[in-house]
Each structure stands twice: as C-alpha cells, then as structure tokens.
Design a protein around this motif. Structure first.
Motif, PDB file in Angstrom:
ATOM      1  N   SER A 212       0.821  -1.215   0.000  1.00 12.73           N
ATOM      2  CA  SER A 212       0.000   0.000   0.000  1.00 12.73           C
ATOM      3  C   SER A 212       0.855   1.265   0.000  1.00 12.73           C
ATOM      4  O   SER A 212       0.490   2.281  -0.581  1.00 12.73           O
ATOM      5  CB  SER A 212      -0.935  -0.015   1.213  1.00 12.73           C
ATOM      6  N   SER A 213       2.018   1.198   0.659  1.00 17.88           N
ATOM      7  CA  SER A 213       2.864   2.395   0.732  1.00 17.88           C
ATOM      8  C   SER A 213       3.645   2.649  -0.565  1.00 17.88           C
ATOM      9  O   SER A 213       4.063   3.775  -0.842  1.00 17.88           O
ATOM     10  CB  SER A 213       3.832   2.285   1.911  1.00 17.88           C
ATOM     11  N   THR A 214       3.876   1.621  -1.372  1.00 15.67           N
ATOM     12  CA  THR A 214       4.665   1.786  -2.613  1.00 15.67           C
ATOM     13  C   THR A 214       3.805   1.672  -3.867  1.00 15.67           C
ATOM     14  O   THR A 214       4.332   1.708  -4.988  1.00 15.67           O
ATOM     15  CB  THR A 214       5.772   0.718  -2.667  1.00 15.67           C
ATOM     16  N   SER A 215       2.518   1.562  -3.712  1.00 16.26           N
ATOM     17  CA  SER A 215       1.655   1.347  -4.890  1.00 16.26           C
ATOM     18  C   SER A 215       1.679   2.552  -5.848  1.00 16.26           C
ATOM     19  O   SER A 215       1.700   2.394  -7.070  1.00 16.26           O
ATOM     20  CB  SER A 215       0.220   1.065  -4.428  1.00 16.26           C
ATOM     21  N   GLU A 216       1.697   3.758  -5.289  1.00 18.65           N
ATOM     22  CA  GLU A 216       1.679   4.964  -6.149  1.00 18.65           C
ATOM     23  C   GLU A 216       2.947   5.051  -6.982  1.00 18.65           C
ATOM     24  O   GLU A 216       2.909   5.367  -8.176  1.00 18.65           O
ATOM     25  CB  GLU A 216       1.531   6.213  -5.284  1.00 18.65           C
ATOM     26  N   LEU A 217       4.095   4.726  -6.354  1.00 16.33           N
ATOM     27  CA  LEU A 217       5.363   4.749  -7.092  1.00 16.33           C
ATOM     28  C   LEU A 217       5.366   3.685  -8.177  1.00 16.33           C
ATOM     29  O   LEU A 217       5.816   3.923  -9.307  1.00 16.33           O
ATOM     30  CB  LEU A 217       6.525   4.520  -6.118  1.00 16.33           C
ATOM     31  N   HIS A 218       4.854   2.479  -7.834  1.00 11.34           N
ATOM     32  CA  HIS A 218       4.790   1.411  -8.837  1.00 11.34           C
ATOM     33  C   HIS A 218       3.885   1.810  -9.999  1.00 11.34           C
ATOM     34  O   HIS A 218       4.178   1.502 -11.165  1.00 11.34           O
ATOM     35  CB  HIS A 218       4.278   0.113  -8.182  1.00 11.34           C
ATOM     36  N   LEU A 219       2.794   2.501  -9.667  1.00  9.57           N
ATOM     37  CA  LEU A 219       1.867   2.936 -10.725  1.00  9.57           C
ATOM     38  C   LEU A 219       2.550   3.936 -11.657  1.00  9.57           C
ATOM     39  O   LEU A 219       2.404   3.853 -12.884  1.00  9.57           O
ATOM     40  CB  LEU A 219       0.632   3.570 -10.083  1.00  9.57           C
ATOM     41  N   MET A 220       3.312   4.866 -11.097  1.00  9.33           N
ATOM     42  CA  MET A 220       4.033   5.850 -11.915  1.00  9.33           C
ATOM     43  C   MET A 220       5.084   5.164 -12.775  1.00  9.33           C
ATOM     44  O   MET A 220       5.295   5.519 -13.940  1.00  9.33           O
ATOM     45  CB  MET A 220       4.699   6.901 -11.015  1.00  9.33           C
ATOM     46  N   LYS A 221       5.751   4.149 -12.197  1.00  9.61           N
ATOM     47  CA  LYS A 221       6.760   3.430 -12.964  1.00  9.61           C
ATOM     48  C   LYS A 221       6.119   2.681 -14.119  1.00  9.61           C
ATOM     49  O   LYS A 221       6.654   2.654 -15.240  1.00  9.61           O
ATOM     50  CB  LYS A 221       7.509   2.467 -12.041  1.00  9.61           C
ATOM     51  N   MET A 222       4.960   2.067 -13.850  1.00 12.21           N
ATOM     52  CA  MET A 222       4.264   1.335 -14.904  1.00 12.21           C
ATOM     53  C   MET A 222       3.834   2.288 -16.029  1.00 12.21           C
ATOM     54  O   MET A 222       3.930   1.965 -17.219  1.00 12.21           O
ATOM     55  CB  MET A 222       3.041   0.622 -14.319  1.00 12.21           C
ATOM     56  N   GLU A 223       3.382   3.474 -15.638  1.00 15.10           N
ATOM     57  CA  GLU A 223       2.974   4.465 -16.647  1.00 15.10           C
ATOM     58  C   GLU A 223       4.182   4.910 -17.471  1.00 15.10           C
ATOM     59  O   GLU A 223       4.100   5.043 -18.695  1.00 15.10           O
ATOM     60  CB  GLU A 223       2.332   5.673 -15.955  1.00 15.10           C
ATOM     61  N   PHE A 224       5.324   5.120 -16.796  1.00 15.35           N
ATOM     62  CA  PHE A 224       6.550   5.500 -17.501  1.00 15.35           C
ATOM     63  C   PHE A 224       6.968   4.412 -18.480  1.00 15.35           C
ATOM     64  O   PHE A 224       7.315   4.684 -19.639  1.00 15.35           O
ATOM     65  CB  PHE A 224       7.662   5.773 -16.481  1.00 15.35           C
ATOM     66  N   LEU A 225       6.936   3.165 -18.011  1.00 15.33           N
ATOM     67  CA  LEU A 225       7.354   2.050 -18.870  1.00 15.33           C
ATOM     68  C   LEU A 225       6.419   1.896 -20.069  1.00 15.33           C
ATOM     69  O   LEU A 225       6.863   1.598 -21.189  1.00 15.33           O
ATOM     70  CB  LEU A 225       7.390   0.755 -18.051  1.00 15.33           C
ATOM     71  N   GLU A 226       5.122   2.104 -19.828  1.00 12.68           N
ATOM     72  CA  GLU A 226       4.171   1.998 -20.941  1.00 12.68           C
ATOM     73  C   GLU A 226       4.493   3.033 -22.022  1.00 12.68           C
ATOM     74  O   GLU A 226       4.546   2.722 -23.221  1.00 12.68           O
ATOM     75  CB  GLU A 226       2.754   2.198 -20.423  1.00 12.68           C
ATOM     76  N   LEU A 227       4.713   4.279 -21.600  1.00 12.94           N
ATOM     77  CA  LEU A 227       5.029   5.342 -22.561  1.00 12.94           C
ATOM     78  C   LEU A 227       6.388   5.110 -23.212  1.00 12.94           C
ATOM     79  O   LEU A 227       6.587   5.402 -24.396  1.00 12.94           O
ATOM     80  CB  LEU A 227       5.015   6.702 -21.851  1.00 12.94           C
ATOM     81  N   LYS A 228       7.320   4.582 -22.424  1.00 14.07           N
ATOM     82  CA  LYS A 228       8.661   4.303 -22.951  1.00 14.07           C
ATOM     83  C   LYS A 228       8.579   3.314 -24.106  1.00 14.07           C
ATOM     84  O   LYS A 228       9.154   3.541 -25.184  1.00 14.07           O
ATOM     85  CB  LYS A 228       9.537   3.746 -21.824  1.00 14.07           C
TER      86      LYS A 228
END
Length: 578
Positions: free
Chosen positions: A34-50
C-alpha cells in the motif's frame, strides 16, 4: 485490504484462528504494497510510454528501410511515395511522436522525483537522451524521403519524355542527311535545342542508373548506349550547323542592343542640346530626365560591354565586311555615349543650381499678380459702389499696401531675373537655354506695373477732382443755406412793423443772385461725376433750395407795395403771413 483488516482485527478466518506470526507477516507485506503502490503505478505508466515511444521509433526505422532502397520503374516509386504520404502525412506520424515524447518527458520527471533513486534517475535520463538523439537523426532521414522519391519520379518523367522526343527527332534527322545543304541547314538550325535535350536525357538516365535496382539500371544503360551511339554518328555529320543558330541568336542580340543604345544616346543627346525655354517647370522636368540618364548610365555601360564582346565573337563567324560594319557602329555608339557621360553631369549640377532661383522668381511673379488683382478689385469697388467714409479710408489703405507690395515684389523680380540671366549667360553648359520667354515674362510684369501705376494715378486724380467738386458744392450749399436761413429768420422776426420793414428792405435789396448761381454751377459739375443712382437725391436737394431762394427773392417786392400807397397795416399783415 479491508478484508485483511477485518481478519487482523478478529485474528481468524471464518472462525478459524490465524497464527500470530503469519498474521503479522501478512500485515507487514500489505503495508509495503500500500505504501509503494503509487510509485509502482508511476513506474508502470513510464514504462508503458517508454515502450510506446520505442515502438514508434522501430516502426519509423522499419518504414525508412522500405523506402530507402534501390528503386524500380516509375510505377513502383509512385506507390512508395503514396505509402510515405499515407504513413507520415495523413496519419500525422511526427505529431504522434511529439505528443508521446512530451507526455513521456513529463512522466519521467515525475517518476524520478517520486522514486528518489540516483541510479534510476541516471537510467531514465540516459534513455531519454539516447532516444532524443536517435529521433533527431531518424526524423531528418524520414523527412528527406519524400523529396528523394519525388526526384526519382521527376527523373523518370524527364528521361521518358527526352527519350521519346529524341528518338523521333533522330529518325527525321537521319533522313535529312541525304537532303540538300540548304535543307539540312534549315532543319538543323535548332540543333542547340537537341543538344540540350540529349544532355538532359543522359543526366536523367545516369541518375536512374545510380538509384534504381540492377535490372532497371541495366535496361537504362542499354537504351542510353543505343541512343548515344546514334546521336554520336549523327552529330559528327551535322555539328557544323550548331553554330548557325547560335550566330543568329547573337546577331539578334547585337541588333536589339544597338537599337537600345542608339535610342538612349539619341534621346539623351536631345536632352543635353535641344533649346529649352527657361522656366521653373521646364528646368525641373529636365532635371528629372537627367537624373533618369544618370541612373541608366551604369546599365548602358554594361550593355555596351556585353554587345562589344558579342561583336568580337560574331566577327569570327561572319564575312569581314559585315564585321567591319558592326565595329564601325560600335565605334559611333561609343563616341555618342562618351559625350552623354561627359555632359550630363555638369548640366544636371547647374540645372539644380538654377532651379531654386527660378522657383523663387515664379513665386514672386505669382505674388505680384495676386497683389495686382487685389488692386484692380479695390479700384472697381471704389469706382462703382458708394462707400462710407470709414470704408473708403480702409479700402484706400489696402490699396496703398498692395501698391507697395507690387513695388517691392517688382524689385525682387528684376533682381532675381538679372541673377538668372547672368547665371545662364556665364554658364558653358547652359548655352541651349532660351531666355526669350523669361525676358518676355519680366517685360510683361513691368508693363503690368506701369499700367497699374497709371490706373491708380488716374483714379487718384479722379478722386481728387471729385473731392474738390464735392467741397465746392458743400461750400456753395452752405453759403446758400446761410442766406436762406437769415432770410427765414428775418421773415419770422416780430416787432415794430416800420423797423421790420426797414430791415427787410435793406436785407432783400442786398440779396445776391451770384450765391444761387454758384450753387447751381457746383450742382451741375457734381452731377457730371455722381453715379446715376445718387443723382435724384442731389436734384431733390437742389430743387428745395432753389424753391426757398425763389420765395426769399420774391420777398424783395414787399417795399414796392408801400410805394404804391398800401398801408403799413397791410404790410405788417403780409410780413407776418410770410
């Protein structure tokens, strides 16, 4: 998470107890997620765009490879161009990439900031920089594809058209080799054009050989070999005719240039030497013409040099007599143009120097005639309209001012004209300037001034005469009115009849007819000068005074009544009645 919270609270699942260690381990893991979910979500969004951006790069590289190839026939190249337009322009590929890149850039910045890892930040920035450099090079190549494809198509079109036209011409040209010399000369007159066509065909063909696949290149080479062989054989037979058209072109260029130069020299010589009436307008127009000549001289010089070179080239190809005539023409032109260049500059300078005093002189002449017109208007008003004393004085003062203005302006005009005449007479380049009109204009001004002086002088004499006659009339009228007033007062006097009779007799016996005669004479003289509309008033005043005189004169008969025996009482009554 809510379900786990319920389990954690009850320490059991469906009533079955959960071991404490297992429950704490699960709680710790849930907390981490729960504490790292937001960071993981941002990373997933970055990877998708990458990877979306990478897919666009890979697609662009793949398409580029399909476009940058050894080309085939025109039709296949046209299909490639259509494919390029559809993929790049119609689907707005560059815009898609730019939008994706900007979103990725913003997402990467947010991800780096949230993650806080130096290593991850370096990896992300490295990817962004490498991608930017890769796209910069790739986009340049992709953008150049269209112009390349269009150039290939253009060369196919040029090659096809020149081959077709050259083949047809070669057929006709080869047949002409057996014709007469005049026929061949006429047919091959446009040989320079076909030389250009032959060159264009080879340029386009060589381009296609370099850019097309092996099979197409081989076909083009074979066709060029055949056509160039036929061309070479033909050209060796007819190359001498190539110069004929060139010589005709140079002759036309020579004729056109000579006509232009001759026209310029003739017109310029006319401006430099034809008689010119001296006036502000004429000199100003001459200056404009000379400035035009000044601007055209560099171009004329360049044209003369060019046509001189042309004559030297032509002279090697034409009969000597014709060449000599051309050289003689150029020599005459050179002499004429040299004279123009020698004389126009000093003439322009001195004309500009003359323009200012001419303009000033013209203004002064205009001012003179304006004042003269005002003088005529004032005199007309004073001669034909009755004026009050104040208005008469005002108009008379205006007249004096205008007269003085005319006099001063005339002085300036004469000084200005003398200065202009001296300037022109002393000039070596203004000999063709005709001052007759200017001198006549100045003479007209003098005559106009003299006429004005005479007219105003006559008017003043007329005014003085009128004033004298009016004064004489007023004096005689005053004298007459004085006598009549005394007579009237005497008749109205009351007192002793005998005393009154004595005084009346004495006064009326001395009544002088000359007083009336002087008044009537003054009236006659004044009538001659008065306007018709004022004469009735004068005549009425004369009639009244004349009547009063007659009445007074008749009173002189009163003493005679006494001599005839009339009594004093009757006389008194008569006197009182009178």
């Amino acid at each position: 998470i809510q379900a786990f919270h319920e389990i954690y609270r009850t320490r059991s699942v469906n009533g079955i107890p959960v071991p404490h260690d297992q429950l704490e381990d699960m709680a710790e893991r849930f907390h981490f997620v729960s504490s790292t979910s937001e960071l993981h979500l941002m990373k997933m969004e970055f990877l998708e765009l990458k990877y979306r951006l990478l897919s666009l790069l890979v697609l662009a590289e793949s398409k580029l490879k399909s476009w940058i190839i050894k080309y085939g026939r025109r039709e296949s190249v046209e299909l490639l161009l259509q494919n390029y337009i559809s993929f790049i322009e119609n689907s707005k590929f560059f815009e898609q990439y730019e939008v994706t890149y900007q979103i990725l850039k913003q997402t990467a910045e947010m991800y780096i900031k949230a993650d806080g890892s130096v290593e991850e930040a370096e990896n992300v920035m490295k990817f962004m920089n490498e991608t930017t450099a890769q796209w910069r090079n790739l986009s340049v190549e992709v953008r150049s594809v269209r112009s390349m494809l269009e150039e290939v198509i253009s060369n196919w079109d040029r090659y096809g058209s020149t081959v077709a036209s050259l083949q047809a011409w070669l057929e006709d040209a080869e047949k002409m080799l057996n014709q007469s010399e005049n026929a061949k000369k006429d047919f091959f007159r446009n040989l320079p054009h076909w030389i250009q066509q032959h060159t264009a065909m080879n340029d386009a063909g060589n381009f296609l050989i370099e850019t097309c696949d092996e099979m197409v290149s081989r076909d083009v080479k074979q066709q060029l070999l055949l056509l160039n062989g036929r061309w070479r054989e033909l050209f060796m037979e007819v190359k001498q005719y190539a110069r004929a058209d060139e010589i005709d072109r140079m002759k036309k260029e020579y004729t056109d240039s000579v006509n232009t130069l001759s026209t310029f020299a003739t017109e310029a010589h006319g401006k430099l030497s034809e008689p010119l009436e001296v006036s502000f307008t004429n000199v100003k127009l001459l200056i404009q013409d000379l400035e035009d000549i000044e601007q055209r001289v560099p171009a004329i010089d360049a044209q003369y040099k060019m046509v001189t070179k042309t004559v030297h080239l032509i002279s090697k190809e034409i009969p000597q007599e014709e060449a000599n005539e051309m050289f003689a023409t150029m020599s005459r032109l050179k002499e004429q143009l040299s004279k123009v260049k020698e004389y126009y500059s000093p003439l322009l300078y001195e004309s500009q120097q003359l323009l200012v005093p001419l303009e000033e002189l013209e203004k002064q002449v205009t001012s003179f005639y304006d004042s003269l017109g005002k003088i005529n208007e004032i005199i007309t008003v004073l001669e034909h309209e009755a004026q009050s004393s104040a208005l008469f004085k005002q108009k008379h003062q205006e007249l004096l001012v205008c007269q003085e203005s005319c006099k001063k302006t005339l002085t300036l005009i004469e000084k200005g004209s003398q200065s202009i005449q001296k300037f022109v007479n002393l000039s070596k380049v203004l000999k063709h300037f005709d001052q007759t009109k200017l001198q006549r204009q100045i003479a007209d001004v003098r005559v106009a001034f003299q006429n004005m002086v005479k007219k105003t002088g006559d008017w003043k004499k007329h005014v003085e005469t009128n004033s004298r006659l009016m004064k004489k009339f007023e004096e005689s009228r005053a004298e007459l009115e004085k006598v009549l007033q005394i007579a009237q007062e005497g008749l109205e006097e009351k007192g002793d009849p005998e005393e009154l009779l004595k005084r009346h007799t004495e006064f009326f016996s001395q009544l002088d007819q000359r007083v009336l005669n002087a008044f009537l004479k003054a009236c006659d003289e004044l009538t001659d000068i008065l306007p018709e509309q004022e004469q009735p008033g004068l005549q009425e005043a004369v009639r009244k005074l004349h009547k009063q005189w007659k009445v007074s004169r008749d009173m002189r008969g009163t003493p005679c009544v006494l001599n005839r025996g009339e009594n004093l009482q009757m006389l008194r009554s008569d006197c009182k009645r009178i």
